[in-house]
Design an enzyme around this catalytic site. Structure first.
Site, PDB file in Angstrom:
ATOM      1  N   ASN A 171      -3.993 -16.397 -19.719  1.00 27.19           N
ATOM      2  CA  ASN A 171      -3.435 -15.412 -18.783  1.00 27.19           C
ATOM      3  C   ASN A 171      -4.481 -14.400 -18.290  1.00 27.19           C
ATOM      4  O   ASN A 171      -5.385 -14.027 -19.026  1.00 27.19           O
ATOM      5  CB  ASN A 171      -2.286 -14.642 -19.458  1.00 27.19           C
ATOM      6  CG  ASN A 171      -1.073 -15.521 -19.676  1.00 27.19           C
ATOM      7  OD1 ASN A 171      -0.829 -16.457 -18.916  1.00 27.19           O
ATOM      8  ND2 ASN A 171      -0.329 -15.250 -20.723  1.00 27.19           N
ATOM      9  N   LYS A 175      -1.188 -21.451 -22.609  1.00 24.70           N
ATOM     10  CA  LYS A 175      -1.420 -20.409 -21.601  1.00 24.70           C
ATOM     11  C   LYS A 175      -2.780 -19.724 -21.700  1.00 24.70           C
ATOM     12  O   LYS A 175      -3.280 -19.452 -22.773  1.00 24.70           O
ATOM     13  CB  LYS A 175      -0.333 -19.318 -21.695  1.00 24.70           C
ATOM     14  CG  LYS A 175       1.025 -19.717 -21.230  1.00 24.70           C
ATOM     15  CD  LYS A 175       1.117 -20.124 -19.772  1.00 24.70           C
ATOM     16  CE  LYS A 175       0.915 -18.959 -18.810  1.00 24.70           C
ATOM     17  NZ  LYS A 175       2.055 -18.044 -18.780  1.00 24.70           N
ATOM     18  N   LYS A 180      -5.234  19.655 -14.495  1.00 22.33           N
ATOM     19  CA  LYS A 180      -6.245  18.992 -15.313  1.00 22.33           C
ATOM     20  C   LYS A 180      -5.854  17.626 -15.874  1.00 22.33           C
ATOM     21  O   LYS A 180      -6.635  16.680 -15.839  1.00 22.33           O
ATOM     22  CB  LYS A 180      -6.672  19.930 -16.450  1.00 22.33           C
ATOM     23  CG  LYS A 180      -7.695  20.979 -15.952  1.00 22.33           C
ATOM     24  CD  LYS A 180      -8.035  22.016 -16.966  1.00 22.33           C
ATOM     25  CE  LYS A 180      -7.094  23.193 -16.976  1.00 22.33           C
ATOM     26  NZ  LYS A 180      -6.924  23.891 -15.689  1.00 22.33           N
ATOM     27  N   TYR A 204      -4.321  32.972  -7.872  1.00 16.50           N
ATOM     28  CA  TYR A 204      -4.114  32.101  -9.025  1.00 16.50           C
ATOM     29  C   TYR A 204      -2.657  32.142  -9.483  1.00 16.50           C
ATOM     30  O   TYR A 204      -2.026  33.191  -9.510  1.00 16.50           O
ATOM     31  CB  TYR A 204      -5.019  32.522 -10.199  1.00 16.50           C
ATOM     32  CG  TYR A 204      -4.772  31.671 -11.434  1.00 16.50           C
ATOM     33  CD1 TYR A 204      -5.394  30.440 -11.599  1.00 16.50           C
ATOM     34  CD2 TYR A 204      -3.854  32.085 -12.409  1.00 16.50           C
ATOM     35  CE1 TYR A 204      -5.129  29.646 -12.709  1.00 16.50           C
ATOM     36  CE2 TYR A 204      -3.580  31.293 -13.521  1.00 16.50           C
ATOM     37  CZ  TYR A 204      -4.227  30.074 -13.661  1.00 16.50           C
ATOM     38  OH  TYR A 204      -3.957  29.282 -14.750  1.00 16.50           O
ATOM     39  N   SER A 233      -0.744 -16.674 -24.894  1.00 14.72           N
ATOM     40  CA  SER A 233       0.684 -16.381 -25.032  1.00 14.72           C
ATOM     41  C   SER A 233       1.083 -16.575 -26.489  1.00 14.72           C
ATOM     42  O   SER A 233       0.557 -17.456 -27.168  1.00 14.72           O
ATOM     43  CB  SER A 233       1.473 -17.330 -24.137  1.00 14.72           C
ATOM     44  OG  SER A 233       2.792 -17.466 -24.607  1.00 14.72           O
ATOM     45  N   ASN A 268      -9.709  33.227 -14.510  1.00 17.98           N
ATOM     46  CA  ASN A 268      -9.386  32.539 -13.256  1.00 17.98           C
ATOM     47  C   ASN A 268     -10.628  31.963 -12.572  1.00 17.98           C
ATOM     48  O   ASN A 268     -10.621  30.816 -12.114  1.00 17.98           O
ATOM     49  CB  ASN A 268      -8.646  33.488 -12.300  1.00 17.98           C
ATOM     50  CG  ASN A 268      -7.314  33.913 -12.868  1.00 17.98           C
ATOM     51  OD1 ASN A 268      -6.872  33.369 -13.877  1.00 17.98           O
ATOM     52  ND2 ASN A 268      -6.673  34.877 -12.236  1.00 17.98           N
ATOM     53  N   SER A 291      -3.126  25.209 -23.217  1.00 15.82           N
ATOM     54  CA  SER A 291      -3.766  24.081 -22.532  1.00 15.82           C
ATOM     55  C   SER A 291      -4.937  23.535 -23.342  1.00 15.82           C
ATOM     56  O   SER A 291      -5.594  22.587 -22.925  1.00 15.82           O
ATOM     57  CB  SER A 291      -4.244  24.507 -21.136  1.00 15.82           C
ATOM     58  OG  SER A 291      -5.091  25.632 -21.210  1.00 15.82           O
ATOM     59  N   THR A 344      -4.777 -15.598   6.065  1.00 11.53           N
ATOM     60  CA  THR A 344      -4.019 -14.476   6.621  1.00 11.53           C
ATOM     61  C   THR A 344      -2.574 -14.783   6.248  1.00 11.53           C
ATOM     62  O   THR A 344      -2.184 -15.967   6.187  1.00 11.53           O
ATOM     63  CB  THR A 344      -4.149 -14.352   8.154  1.00 11.53           C
ATOM     64  OG1 THR A 344      -3.593 -15.525   8.752  1.00 11.53           O
ATOM     65  CG2 THR A 344      -5.603 -14.217   8.606  1.00 11.53           C
ATOM     66  N   HIS A 345      -1.811 -13.746   5.947  1.00 10.42           N
ATOM     67  CA  HIS A 345      -0.427 -13.918   5.475  1.00 10.42           C
ATOM     68  C   HIS A 345      -0.368 -14.802   4.225  1.00 10.42           C
ATOM     69  O   HIS A 345       0.636 -15.479   3.987  1.00 10.42           O
ATOM     70  CB  HIS A 345       0.484 -14.521   6.554  1.00 10.42           C
ATOM     71  CG  HIS A 345       0.338 -13.872   7.896  1.00 10.42           C
ATOM     72  ND1 HIS A 345       1.090 -12.798   8.304  1.00 10.42           N
ATOM     73  CD2 HIS A 345      -0.530 -14.130   8.916  1.00 10.42           C
ATOM     74  CE1 HIS A 345       0.732 -12.434   9.522  1.00 10.42           C
ATOM     75  NE2 HIS A 345      -0.269 -13.224   9.921  1.00 10.42           N
ATOM     76  N   GLU A 364      -4.434  -8.041 -14.163  1.00 11.77           N
ATOM     77  CA  GLU A 364      -3.045  -7.576 -13.987  1.00 11.77           C
ATOM     78  C   GLU A 364      -2.921  -6.107 -14.396  1.00 11.77           C
ATOM     79  O   GLU A 364      -2.242  -5.316 -13.745  1.00 11.77           O
ATOM     80  CB  GLU A 364      -2.088  -8.421 -14.836  1.00 11.77           C
ATOM     81  CG  GLU A 364      -1.851  -9.802 -14.256  1.00 11.77           C
ATOM     82  CD  GLU A 364      -1.061 -10.696 -15.194  1.00 11.77           C
ATOM     83  OE1 GLU A 364      -0.168 -11.391 -14.718  1.00 11.77           O
ATOM     84  OE2 GLU A 364      -1.333 -10.705 -16.415  1.00 11.77           O
TER      85      GLU A 364
HETATM   86  N1  ARG Z   1      -5.563  27.668 -19.032  1.00 14.46           N
HETATM   87  C1  ARG Z   1      -5.600  28.271 -17.752  1.00 14.46           C
HETATM   88  C2  ARG Z   1      -5.712  27.183 -16.663  1.00 14.46           C
HETATM   89  O1  ARG Z   1      -5.985  26.074 -16.992  1.00 14.46           O
HETATM   90  C3  ARG Z   1      -6.807  29.143 -17.643  1.00 14.46           C
HETATM   91  C4  ARG Z   1      -6.653  30.278 -16.693  1.00 14.46           C
HETATM   92  C5  ARG Z   1      -5.707  31.257 -17.202  1.00 14.46           C
HETATM   93  N2  ARG Z   1      -5.557  32.384 -16.353  1.00 14.46           N
HETATM   94  C6  ARG Z   1      -4.516  33.198 -16.394  1.00 14.46           C
HETATM   95  N3  ARG Z   1      -4.495  34.165 -15.583  1.00 14.46           N
HETATM   96  N4  ARG Z   1      -3.525  32.967 -17.203  1.00 14.46           N
HETATM   97  O2  ARG Z   1      -5.469  27.403 -15.509  1.00 14.46           O
END
Ligand code: ARG
Length: 457
Positions: free
Chosen positions: A283, A281, A323, A315, A275, A108, A22, A153-154, A288
């Site tokens: 725009n 144009k 994330k 966990y 455009s 965790n 991650s 309205t509408h 948008e």
């Molecule tokens: N990269 C993990 C997360 O975003 C961190 C926690 C990892 N904990 C574990 N028991 N593998 O959740």
């Protein structure tokens, strides 16, 4: 080397490692991770779980890592996640003292704490941007209070409204959003650190010390819940979704009102696009895009809700999926709020076109009915008489405010000279002096109320 390699005979295969990591996205948490680690080490020192010497080494080591990341001399790479990266870097710099940092903690409770610290900051930024857009809306309302425009309205002309009242409507929406961020921040200001993996810790830690150092309002009261609770992220994305809903309505109005068909506002050249084929144009790409990006934030809301659904306590690695949807939500939210605020400041109002349009579509018909009510006619009868008058106007291709008193008399003898004034868009708006209504006085009061409520945040 993984933090957990000891139990394993062979290293993780490269594809499994790539899938599992991650760091590519949670590196955004580096500052929060270092801040939380520093507080954890300080607490361990104060509780005599770490020696003062180790504690100082850890603090200095973490400060140096932060400085190197921020100056660009240390690149965040080569680890499973940001927590492994910072710890690994610390150990390579200070040796054994670094290896003691993870006493009485788990990734965790660490990730849950880092993410919340990041979230608290993000709530402040969202609030700041909301305050900015409300301030610009207030200044547009102060200018607009003098002018009358069509109300719909509408998407059919309904009644004349005050242009200040129009901008105030969006201030009300964003004030609710501001309040939402305020309260969800408070709810999310709970520190999980000290929950360890899930069951708590046998070390004599003092969670109050870390709470104070990190600025959380409270500490979590159940370690199982604390490591797996992501309600704060879901609430944040929901609040962001509502901001986007409000912003996309404002953008939709902007797109319509700046079109040739409406022509009420102009978007300045600096915030318009052209455009590649049609030289004439101009725009409205920016509003948008904001409207379009609303969909992706809604998508993130579905993601986060689905990630947390059905997870067994406590966990689970699914939570790593919390994330990216959060990060993309805040990036999208901040860029949309910023760009629209900049554009809104520069929009110009075509006040004559707005006024002229305000009288179209027999938009003062309700005023005719109200006039008759004032002469003692029951509202339902007044509605029917006015309806016939509108039909007369349609058949004779005349707006209501161009009728003569004789023509009014064709519908009812109760009409007097003052009806000719009562059916103008200006008089119609001015007659609506109820709280929140279209009269200048009501709009000025509403602006004061918005400014007053804004100051509370
Ligand atoms: N990269 C993990 C997360 O975003 C961190 C926690 C990892 N904990 C574990 N028991 N593998 O959740």
């Amino acid at each position: 080397m993984k933090l957990w390699q000891g139990r394993f005979a062979s290293p993780m295969s490269a594809d499994a490692d790539a899938f599992n990591e991650s760091l590519s996205f949670d590196k955004k948490l580096y500052r929060a991770d270092i801040t939380a680690s520093k507080a954890h080490a300080e607490m361990l020192g104060k509780c005599s779980i770490l020696s003062d010497e180790d504690c100082t080494k850890i603090q200095n080591g973490l400060d140096a890592i932060l400085a190197d990341i921020e100056s660009g001399t240390l690149e965040i790479q080569g680890a499973e996640d940001i927590h492994s990266f910072v710890e690994g870097e610390l150990v390579s710099r200070i040796g054994d003292a670094g290896k003691r940092l993870h006493t009485a903690r788990s990734r965790n409770d660490q990730v849950a704490t880092d993410f919340r610290l990041y979230f608290l900051n993000s709530c402040d930024r969202a609030a700041e941007l909301l305050k900015n857009i409300i301030s610009v809306l207030v200044s547009r309302a102060r200018e607009g209070v003098k002018y009358v425009m069509p109300g719909f309205t509408h998407l059919r002309k309904a009644q004349p409204i005050n242009a200040g009242q129009y901008f105030n409507a969006y201030s009300e929406m964003f004030l609710r959003d501001l309040d939402r961020f305020h309260t969800l921040k408070k709810r999310g200001s709970v520190m999980p650190l000290g929950s360890a993996a899930l069951a708590g810790t046998p070390y004599p830690i003092d969670r109050e010390i870390t709470r104070k150092l990190l600025g959380f309002e409270a500490i979590s009261q159940n370690s199982l819940d604390a490591v797996s609770d992501r309600d704060f992220a879901a609430e944040y994305i929901f609040a962001a979704s509502l901001v986007m809903a409000h912003l996309s309505r404002l953008c939709e109005d902007t797109i319509l009102y700046t079109s040739e068909e409406f022509g009420y506002w102009n978007i300045p050249d600096e915030y318009s696009t052209g455009s590649s084929i049609m030289p004439q144009k101009k725009n409205p790409d920016l509003p948008e895009l904001v409207r379009g990006k609303t969909g992706r934030v809604y998508g993130h809301l579905t993601s986060i809700l689905t990630v947390i659904k059905g997870l067994p306590l406590a966990y689970n690695k699914d939570l790593q999926e919390d994330k990216e949807c959060f990060f993309d939500t805040e990036t999208t939210l901040f860029s949309c709020l910023s760009i629209y605020t900049a554009l809104l400041e520069k929009i110009t109002l075509n006040v004559n076109a707005m006024y002229e349009a305000a009288g179209g579509g027999y938009s003062t018909a309700t005023d005719v009915a109200d006039y008759l009510v004032g002469k003692g006619v029951p509202f339902r009868d007044a509605h029917a008489i006015t309806g016939k008058l509108v039909r007369y106007c349609i058949e004779n291709d005349k707006p209501l405010f161009a009728l003569t008193l004789d023509e009014f008399h064709g519908a009812s003898e109760l009409f007097c000279e003052d009806i000719l004034q009562a059916v103008t868009p200006r008089a119609s708006a001015e007659a609506r002096n109820s709280v929140g209504g279209a009269s200048k006085q009501a709009v000025r009061k509403a602006i004061n109320s918005i400014v007053y409520r804004l100051k509370r945040y």
